[in-house]
Motif scaffolding. Structure first.
Motif, PDB file in Angstrom:
ATOM      1  N   GLY A   1     -39.726  17.881  38.092  1.00 50.99           N
ATOM      2  CA  GLY A   1     -38.420  17.308  37.814  1.00 50.99           C
ATOM      3  C   GLY A   1     -38.381  15.816  38.091  1.00 50.99           C
ATOM      4  O   GLY A   1     -37.817  15.042  37.312  1.00 50.99           O
ATOM      5  N   ILE A   2     -38.976  15.381  39.181  1.00 53.05           N
ATOM      6  CA  ILE A   2     -39.016  13.957  39.506  1.00 53.05           C
ATOM      7  C   ILE A   2     -39.837  13.197  38.468  1.00 53.05           C
ATOM      8  O   ILE A   2     -39.441  12.118  38.027  1.00 53.05           O
ATOM      9  N   ILE A   3     -40.947  13.761  38.053  1.00 48.66           N
ATOM     10  CA  ILE A   3     -41.765  13.121  37.011  1.00 48.66           C
ATOM     11  C   ILE A   3     -40.979  13.017  35.706  1.00 48.66           C
ATOM     12  O   ILE A   3     -41.027  11.996  35.021  1.00 48.66           O
ATOM     13  N   ALA A   4     -40.214  14.057  35.361  1.00 53.13           N
ATOM     14  CA  ALA A   4     -39.408  14.028  34.136  1.00 53.13           C
ATOM     15  C   ALA A   4     -38.325  12.960  34.213  1.00 53.13           C
ATOM     16  O   ALA A   4     -38.086  12.233  33.243  1.00 53.13           O
ATOM     17  N   ILE A   5     -37.675  12.843  35.360  1.00 54.30           N
ATOM     18  CA  ILE A   5     -36.631  11.820  35.511  1.00 54.30           C
ATOM     19  C   ILE A   5     -37.222  10.427  35.408  1.00 54.30           C
ATOM     20  O   ILE A   5     -36.674   9.550  34.727  1.00 54.30           O
ATOM     21  N   VAL A   6     -38.343  10.188  36.053  1.00 55.58           N
ATOM     22  CA  VAL A   6     -38.993   8.877  35.984  1.00 55.58           C
ATOM     23  C   VAL A   6     -39.428   8.574  34.557  1.00 55.58           C
ATOM     24  O   VAL A   6     -39.245   7.454  34.071  1.00 55.58           O
ATOM     25  N   ALA A   7     -39.960   9.559  33.848  1.00 56.09           N
ATOM     26  CA  ALA A   7     -40.383   9.348  32.465  1.00 56.09           C
ATOM     27  C   ALA A   7     -39.193   9.029  31.569  1.00 56.09           C
ATOM     28  O   ALA A   7     -39.269   8.130  30.716  1.00 56.09           O
ATOM     29  N   LEU A   8     -38.090   9.736  31.739  1.00 62.95           N
ATOM     30  CA  LEU A   8     -36.898   9.455  30.931  1.00 62.95           C
ATOM     31  C   LEU A   8     -36.347   8.064  31.209  1.00 62.95           C
ATOM     32  O   LEU A   8     -35.966   7.340  30.282  1.00 62.95           O
ATOM     33  N   LEU A   9     -36.289   7.670  32.477  1.00 61.22           N
ATOM     34  CA  LEU A   9     -35.832   6.322  32.809  1.00 61.22           C
ATOM     35  C   LEU A   9     -36.751   5.270  32.208  1.00 61.22           C
ATOM     36  O   LEU A   9     -36.296   4.262  31.677  1.00 61.22           O
ATOM     37  N   TRP A  10     -38.042   5.487  32.291  1.00 65.97           N
ATOM     38  CA  TRP A  10     -39.006   4.537  31.754  1.00 65.97           C
ATOM     39  C   TRP A  10     -38.852   4.405  30.240  1.00 65.97           C
ATOM     40  O   TRP A  10     -38.869   3.296  29.697  1.00 65.97           O
ATOM     41  N   LEU A  11     -38.646   5.519  29.549  1.00 68.56           N
ATOM     42  CA  LEU A  11     -38.491   5.482  28.099  1.00 68.56           C
ATOM     43  C   LEU A  11     -37.176   4.831  27.690  1.00 68.56           C
ATOM     44  O   LEU A  11     -37.128   4.026  26.764  1.00 68.56           O
ATOM     45  N   ARG A  12     -36.087   5.185  28.361  1.00 68.72           N
ATOM     46  CA  ARG A  12     -34.775   4.651  27.979  1.00 68.72           C
ATOM     47  C   ARG A  12     -34.622   3.172  28.330  1.00 68.72           C
ATOM     48  O   ARG A  12     -34.029   2.416  27.587  1.00 68.72           O
ATOM     49  N   LEU A  13     -35.123   2.751  29.479  1.00 63.51           N
ATOM     50  CA  LEU A  13     -34.985   1.355  29.880  1.00 63.51           C
ATOM     51  C   LEU A  13     -35.954   0.445  29.142  1.00 63.51           C
ATOM     52  O   LEU A  13     -35.760  -0.765  29.114  1.00 63.51           O
ATOM     53  N   GLY A  14     -36.964   1.014  28.526  1.00 65.33           N
ATOM     54  CA  GLY A  14     -37.927   0.230  27.770  1.00 65.33           C
ATOM     55  C   GLY A  14     -37.521  -0.001  26.323  1.00 65.33           C
ATOM     56  O   GLY A  14     -38.199  -0.712  25.591  1.00 65.33           O
ATOM     57  N   GLU A  15     -36.389   0.599  25.896  1.00 68.43           N
ATOM     58  CA  GLU A  15     -35.951   0.441  24.515  1.00 68.43           C
ATOM     59  C   GLU A  15     -35.397  -0.960  24.268  1.00 68.43           C
ATOM     60  O   GLU A  15     -34.967  -1.644  25.187  1.00 68.43           O
ATOM     61  N   ARG A  16     -35.402  -1.343  23.004  1.00 69.36           N
ATOM     62  CA  ARG A  16     -34.819  -2.622  22.622  1.00 69.36           C
ATOM     63  C   ARG A  16     -33.326  -2.594  22.874  1.00 69.36           C
ATOM     64  O   ARG A  16     -32.698  -1.545  22.829  1.00 69.36           O
ATOM     65  N   PRO A  17     -32.715  -3.749  23.096  1.00 73.56           N
ATOM     66  CA  PRO A  17     -31.257  -3.775  23.263  1.00 73.56           C
ATOM     67  C   PRO A  17     -30.556  -3.395  21.958  1.00 73.56           C
ATOM     68  O   PRO A  17     -31.164  -3.383  20.892  1.00 73.56           O
ATOM     69  N   LEU A  18     -29.288  -3.092  22.067  1.00 78.97           N
ATOM     70  CA  LEU A  18     -28.516  -2.710  20.887  1.00 78.97           C
ATOM     71  C   LEU A  18     -28.481  -3.844  19.870  1.00 78.97           C
ATOM     72  O   LEU A  18     -28.535  -5.014  20.241  1.00 78.97           O
ATOM     73  N   PRO A  19     -28.383  -3.521  18.590  1.00 76.38           N
ATOM     74  CA  PRO A  19     -28.361  -4.574  17.575  1.00 76.38           C
ATOM     75  C   PRO A  19     -27.109  -5.445  17.667  1.00 76.38           C
ATOM     76  O   PRO A  19     -26.054  -5.000  18.107  1.00 76.38           O
ATOM     77  N   GLU A  20     -27.261  -6.676  17.250  1.00 76.42           N
ATOM     78  CA  GLU A  20     -26.153  -7.624  17.248  1.00 76.42           C
ATOM     79  C   GLU A  20     -25.233  -7.347  16.060  1.00 76.42           C
ATOM     80  O   GLU A  20     -25.621  -6.708  15.090  1.00 76.42           O
ATOM     81  N   LEU A  21     -24.030  -7.853  16.147  1.00 75.37           N
ATOM     82  CA  LEU A  21     -23.079  -7.755  15.046  1.00 75.37           C
ATOM     83  C   LEU A  21     -23.615  -8.577  13.874  1.00 75.37           C
ATOM     84  O   LEU A  21     -24.011  -9.728  14.054  1.00 75.37           O
ATOM     85  N   PRO A  22     -23.701  -8.005  12.664  1.00 73.48           N
ATOM     86  CA  PRO A  22     -24.238  -8.750  11.519  1.00 73.48           C
ATOM     87  C   PRO A  22     -23.454 -10.034  11.267  1.00 73.48           C
ATOM     88  O   PRO A  22     -22.241 -10.091  11.489  1.00 73.48           O
ATOM     89  N   PRO A  23     -24.127 -11.069  10.780  1.00 76.01           N
ATOM     90  CA  PRO A  23     -23.454 -12.369  10.597  1.00 76.01           C
ATOM     91  C   PRO A  23     -22.363 -12.354   9.521  1.00 76.01           C
ATOM     92  O   PRO A  23     -21.456 -13.176   9.568  1.00 76.01           O
ATOM     93  N   GLN A  24     -22.411 -11.424   8.553  1.00 73.91           N
ATOM     94  CA  GLN A  24     -21.393 -11.403   7.508  1.00 73.91           C
ATOM     95  C   GLN A  24     -20.077 -10.788   7.993  1.00 73.91           C
ATOM     96  O   GLN A  24     -19.078 -10.854   7.296  1.00 73.91           O
ATOM     97  N   ILE A  25     -20.049 -10.219   9.198  1.00 74.08           N
ATOM     98  CA  ILE A  25     -18.830  -9.642   9.753  1.00 74.08           C
ATOM     99  C   ILE A  25     -18.061 -10.733  10.492  1.00 74.08           C
ATOM    100  O   ILE A  25     -18.555 -11.324  11.435  1.00 74.08           O
ATOM    101  N   ALA A  26     -16.840 -11.005  10.036  1.00 76.56           N
ATOM    102  CA  ALA A  26     -15.995 -12.013  10.672  1.00 76.56           C
ATOM    103  C   ALA A  26     -14.847 -11.307  11.378  1.00 76.56           C
ATOM    104  O   ALA A  26     -13.999 -10.684  10.742  1.00 76.56           O
ATOM    105  N   LEU A  27     -14.839 -11.391  12.691  1.00 73.96           N
ATOM    106  CA  LEU A  27     -13.766 -10.780  13.464  1.00 73.96           C
ATOM    107  C   LEU A  27     -12.516 -11.648  13.411  1.00 73.96           C
ATOM    108  O   LEU A  27     -12.607 -12.859  13.220  1.00 73.96           O
ATOM    109  N   PRO A  28     -11.343 -11.047  13.581  1.00 73.75           N
ATOM    110  CA  PRO A  28     -10.112 -11.845  13.621  1.00 73.75           C
ATOM    111  C   PRO A  28     -10.166 -12.871  14.759  1.00 73.75           C
ATOM    112  O   PRO A  28     -10.896 -12.696  15.733  1.00 73.75           O
ATOM    113  N   GLU A  29      -9.372 -13.894  14.624  1.00 71.63           N
ATOM    114  CA  GLU A  29      -9.346 -14.984  15.601  1.00 71.63           C
ATOM    115  C   GLU A  29      -8.995 -14.459  16.992  1.00 71.63           C
ATOM    116  O   GLU A  29      -8.039 -13.709  17.163  1.00 71.63           O
TER     117      GLU A  29
END
Length: 85
Positions: free
Chosen positions: A19-47
């Motif tokens: 169980g400890i090995i599984a938790i460490v492996a899951l943390l290692w896999l999840r924290l090693g992922e790329r950050p979430l994608p940015e908002l596309p440049p063609q999207i203009a939010l209201p002021e």
């Protein structure tokens, strides 16, 4: 009886180790992922608004702003619908 207790303790220790090995492996896999994608440049939010959450779907993009507005955009960046809280 002592043999049964020794077997029980050993098996519990093995399960806890796995169980400890599984938790460490899951943390290692999840924290090693790329950050979430940015908002596309063609999207203009209201002021004065900033994105709190972004959801990418097949045909549209949903942006939830810090003030709680839900904005639905198509992939070309055109605002399709705005929902007030």
């Amino acid at each position: 009886m002592l043999r049964w207790l020794r077997l029980l303790v050993t098996s519990l220790a093995v399960v806890m180790g796995v169980g400890i090995i599984a938790i460490v492996a899951l943390l290692w896999l999840r924290l090693g992922e790329r950050p979430l994608p940015e908002l596309p440049p063609q999207i203009a939010l209201p002021e004065g608004e900033s994105a709190a959450a972004v959801t990418f779907a097949r045909d549209w993009l949903v942006v939830v702003t810090d003030s709680g507005k839900v904005l639905l955009y198509d992939h070309q960046g055109k605002l399709r619908e705005e929902v007030q809280p």
